[in-house]
Design a protein around this motif. Structure first.
Motif, PDB file in Angstrom:
ATOM      1  N   VAL A 324       7.994  -2.853  -6.407  1.00 14.46           N
ATOM      2  CA  VAL A 324       7.685  -1.407  -6.374  1.00 14.46           C
ATOM      3  C   VAL A 324       7.895  -0.922  -4.933  1.00 14.46           C
ATOM      4  O   VAL A 324       6.934  -0.654  -4.209  1.00 14.46           O
ATOM      5  N   PRO A 325       9.151  -0.798  -4.475  1.00 15.09           N
ATOM      6  CA  PRO A 325       9.412  -0.527  -3.050  1.00 15.09           C
ATOM      7  C   PRO A 325       8.868   0.800  -2.557  1.00 15.09           C
ATOM      8  O   PRO A 325       8.359   0.884  -1.432  1.00 15.09           O
ATOM      9  N   ARG A 326       8.961   1.861  -3.369  1.00 16.02           N
ATOM     10  CA  ARG A 326       8.498   3.180  -2.898  1.00 16.02           C
ATOM     11  C   ARG A 326       6.983   3.192  -2.705  1.00 16.02           C
ATOM     12  O   ARG A 326       6.475   3.740  -1.721  1.00 16.02           O
ATOM     13  N   ASP A 327       6.272   2.588  -3.632  1.00 15.75           N
ATOM     14  CA  ASP A 327       4.814   2.525  -3.503  1.00 15.75           C
ATOM     15  C   ASP A 327       4.414   1.626  -2.332  1.00 15.75           C
ATOM     16  O   ASP A 327       3.441   1.905  -1.632  1.00 15.75           O
ATOM     17  N   THR A 328       5.170   0.561  -2.105  1.00 16.02           N
ATOM     18  CA  THR A 328       4.892  -0.332  -0.980  1.00 16.02           C
ATOM     19  C   THR A 328       5.106   0.390   0.345  1.00 16.02           C
ATOM     20  O   THR A 328       4.342   0.191   1.307  1.00 16.02           O
ATOM     21  N   ALA A 329       6.149   1.238   0.421  1.00 12.32           N
ATOM     22  CA  ALA A 329       6.399   2.002   1.653  1.00 12.32           C
ATOM     23  C   ALA A 329       5.242   2.953   1.949  1.00 12.32           C
ATOM     24  O   ALA A 329       4.823   3.104   3.121  1.00 12.32           O
ATOM     25  N   LEU A 330       4.687   3.579   0.894  1.00 13.62           N
ATOM     26  CA  LEU A 330       3.527   4.454   1.094  1.00 13.62           C
ATOM     27  C   LEU A 330       2.320   3.658   1.547  1.00 13.62           C
ATOM     28  O   LEU A 330       1.573   4.077   2.447  1.00 13.62           O
ATOM     29  N   LEU A 331       2.112   2.495   0.933  1.00 19.34           N
ATOM     30  CA  LEU A 331       0.987   1.643   1.311  1.00 19.34           C
ATOM     31  C   LEU A 331       1.092   1.208   2.771  1.00 19.34           C
ATOM     32  O   LEU A 331       0.096   1.206   3.509  1.00 19.34           O
TER      33      LEU A 331
END
Length: 497
Positions: A324-331
């Protein structure tokens, strides 16, 4: 009523039963009452002689004749009468109740079925040796009420059972009963009762067991065979290990629902992490991505504290987040002490977040709290920015602070006051000067302690310097004496020559 102890009967009436029961069945086709009376005489003799096998056969035959004749009211009457016979054997009653439970699907209508259930509940009330049968009958009655739409009655009927105290019920069946009780309480809106009931289930039961090698499986099988040979006839069989993944997922689904209702987002995140540690979820890429997303979302929504910060960094180190790259970037942005401008965050991630059922930019009828969670994420971004500003600034003007936070004066003051109240940051607002100070004011004791520590360090340095100087002087003296001795020896050697 007999105490139910297992012992050898005084007399075996099996031969008489083989003769009397077929005769009674043929008589019952013409007159059912005469057929029952014929069996009752044999039942009395067998019961008084403690012949369990024959007594059970008589009781089951009587209720079967009533069922085959279609006289359900007579069946209910006989069940009540037979269970109240003096010295009636407990196991015989259990066998009769189990037989009648098998007739429930053959009842002609719902009214008849309810009458039979009520008769069985009356017979089994307060009797430990039929507690499991009573629980199953009650569950059937609860399901009927639920199908009729009477959730409150279904909940009240099922929740009267304290299945955790039943020693003869398997652990899996106990868990299923409690999960159904919790589900009914949730549907009934009784959140407090649902939370209390859910605590009766130990999460250790759902712990993931390590895979066994073929050698271990074979060894356990042989050990079990040896135990089965040594087990006595009255001893119950040991409960076999089975896959409880379905129960685990149902349990944590209910826990997530309860935690969401109370807005305990950190608890929701922990429950999703337990779901993540399930083999069926790990092997399903779609489920794995969905659970990973929710783990990230709810840890970001949780209020900031030491536990949340620690969990946030541990989740950030999970290698599975690559799915889940986009969610990981937000995290990751929440783990870096840098400002996060909400307009930019909303532009980059807003559409992606609202594509899930967790967030919504507008009030959604399907989940009224989705919009609240979206506003909560904005609040967590702003709080993160305030902590970053407090880390890098000791004093800052109010216009500059509002510019950094992208907020109005009123909102900026509100967020600072909230964080000060929660003791997340230290701040003092000078309204006339329009200055915010993040410098922590120290008391006299703290200043004195710091001064004392500084003086102690300074004196230590001075002492060390003194020791070093003294050492150098001593080394210089020693080297001077050695040089003087060497010159004298050289002069004496020259004279001798």
């Amino acid at each position: 009523m007999s105490d139910g102890a297992l012992f050898k009967p005084e007399k075996d009436f099996s031969k008489e039963a083989d003769k009397v029961l077929p005769e009674a069945e043929s008589i019952a086709k013409k007159d059912i009452q005469k057929g029952i009376d014929r069996i009752l005489s044999l039942e009395k003799q067998a019961r008084q002689s403690s012949d369990l096998a024959t007594t059970s056969r008589c009781l089951i035959t009587i209720v079967t004749l009533c069922k085959e004749a279609g006289d359900w009211s007579l069946l209910n009457e006989q069940v009540l009468l037979l269970s109240k016979k003096h010295g009636q054997l407990k196991q015989a009653i259990t066998n009769m109740v189990q037989a009648v439970m098998g007739f429930l699907d053959d009842t002609p209508n719902l009214e008849t079925k309810l009458s039979v259930i009520e008769a069985l509940r009356t017979v089994t009330e307060g009797k430990i040796f039929v507690e499991v049968e009573r629980a199953r009958i009650t569950r059937i009655l609860s399901n009927i009420k639920k199908e009729q739409g009477d959730i409150k009655s279904a909940c009240d009927i099922l929740c009267e059972l304290q299945v955790e105290t039943f020693g003869s019920m398997t652990r899996r069946e106990k868990t299923e009963f409690i999960l159904e009780q919790v589900a009914l309480c949730i549907r009934n809106g009784d959140w407090t009762q649902a939370s209390i009931l859910s605590r009766k289930i130990s999460t250790r039961y759902f712990a993931r067991k390590p895979r066994k090698t073929p050698e271990q499986i074979e060894k356990e099988r042989k050990e079990q065979e040896e135990k089965d040979k040594k087990r006595s006839a009255g001893e119950p069989e040991p409960e076999k290990e089975d896959d409880v993944t379905d129960l685990k997922l149902r349990y944590y689904e209910q826990q997530i629902t309860l935690a969401k209702h109370e807005d305990k987002y950190l608890e929701v995140c922990k429950h999703y992490r337990q779901v993540l540690d399930t083999e069926s979820v790990e092997n399903n890429p779609d489920q794995l991505r969905a659970v990973l997303q929710r783990v990230i979302y709810f840890v970001l929504l949780a209020p900031y504290d030491n536990e949340q910060s620690d969990l946030l960094h541990r989740i950030n180190q999970d290698a599975r987040n690559s799915q889940v790259p986009r969610d990981t970037a937000l995290l990751k942005q929440f783990t870096i002490p840098e400002l996060m401008r909400w307009p930019i965050i909303e532009q980059q991630y807003g559409e992606h977040l609202c594509s899930t059922d967790i967030f919504s930019k507008t009030a959604d009828s399907t989940d009224p709290k989705a919009h609240t969670r979206y506003e909560g994420l904005r609040q967590r971004v702003i709080e993160h920015n305030v902590r970053v500003v407090a880390k890098y600034y000791t004093r800052i003007t109010f216009p500059r602070l509002t510019e950094l936070l992208d907020l109005s004066d009123e909102e900026t003051e509100k967020y600072i006051c909230d964080l000060v109240t929660k003791k997340t940051v230290y701040a003092r607002i000078d309204r006339p000067a329009r200055v915010v100070s993040f410098e922590v004011k120290r008391g006299p004791d703290e200043v004195l302690d710091e001064w004392g520590n500084s003086m102690k360090g300074l004196l230590g340095l001075l002492e060390r310097v003194g020791h070093l100087m003294q050492r150098e002087e001593m080394m210089a003296r020693i080297s001077g004496k050695i040089d003087g001795k060497d010159s004298t020896v050289k002069q004496k050697k020259a004279i001798k020559r």
